[in-house]
Design an enzyme around this catalytic site. Structure first.
Site: not given
Length: 249
Positions: A6, A13, A102, A181
């Site tokens: 992928d 992946k 995808d 933050t």
């Protein structure tokens, strides 16, 4: 053995499965073609019979990787292609070839598993949602920035927002209002993702009542679990659709 890939915009992946029973013998996530070749080659007793791939990269980048794989492992690579209709699912885009592969494979996999109406929420670099009706018609979907993009944009365009990945991970131990933050950014981005997921589920309910299945996939799927508690988390949903689009014996 079959190599499944992928290929996203940022990472690849991969996994190797046995053809007979789809048992996984190895896999992972890498950030470059060379890292992929090295990782696959390092598997013990590797005997690849073929490879299937889904890619959102450019045609040139995809072709280059296919060539490297074929030379390194003496295999043919099947690359999933757009389709107007497949496995009972009809592509909902006006130009079916423009729907990201995808998303298309995720829709195929989800409909196959659900056997009915389904909502796919994929949380990776981008956050994506796709709706498939009970008759297999893909109704379309939504795309917005995912965690990596939101984080990157804030770090890039706001001079005082600077922190490392370890700090970001620690900040997600809670979703209480941030007192630094990093906490404010990370928790704010998660809340945006959760809001995205809740809105998709509400839309699905408006369409189908309670008669649908929600699938969460992608690396950041666990972050929105509480926003869609009824969802099935299927990390390899794209690979389910890939096996349907590129069958290998």
């Amino acid at each position: 053995m079959i190599l499944e890939l992928d290929c996203g915009n940022s990472f690849i992946k991969w996994r190797v499965i046995h053809a007979a029973d789809a048992a996984i013998t190895g896999g992972g996530i890498v950030d470059s073609d060379q890292s992929l070749l090295a990782a696959v080659a390092s598997l013990p007793s590797l005997r690849l019979a073929g490879c299937r791939m889904v890619s959102v990269r450019s045609e040139e980048e995809t072709a280059a990787l296919c060539s490297q794989l074929e030379q390194a492992f003496a295999i043919k690579v099947m690359v999933a292609q757009p389709a107007h209709e497949m496995a009972g699912v009809s592509n909902g885009y006006e130009d079916f070839q423009r729907l990201g592969m995808d998303r298309w494979l995720g829709a195929l996999g989800a409909y196959h598993l659900a056997k009915g109406a389904c909502l796919v929420i994929d949380l990776g670099t981008a956050a994506k949602a796709d709706f498939v009706a009970a008759n297999g018609k893909h109704l379309g979907g939504y795309i917005c920035p995912g965690m990596p993009l939101m984080r990157s944009q804030l770090r890039t365009h706001t001079r005082r927002i600077r922190y490392d990945d370890a700090s970001a991970e620690r900040a997600l131990s809670s979703l209480a209002p941030g007192r630094s933050t990093v906490e404010a950014v990370e928790r704010g981005c998660v809340l945006m993702l959760q809001g995205f997921a809740r809105t998709q589920v509400e839309q699905a309910k408006a369409l189908w009542g309670d008669d649908f299945t929600v699938f969460l996939t992608g690396g950041d799927a666990p972050l929105v679990r509480e926003a869609a508690p009824q969802a099935r988390i299927v990390p390899d949903l794209v690979f389910v659709g890939l096996a349907m689009a590129c069958p290998l014996s």
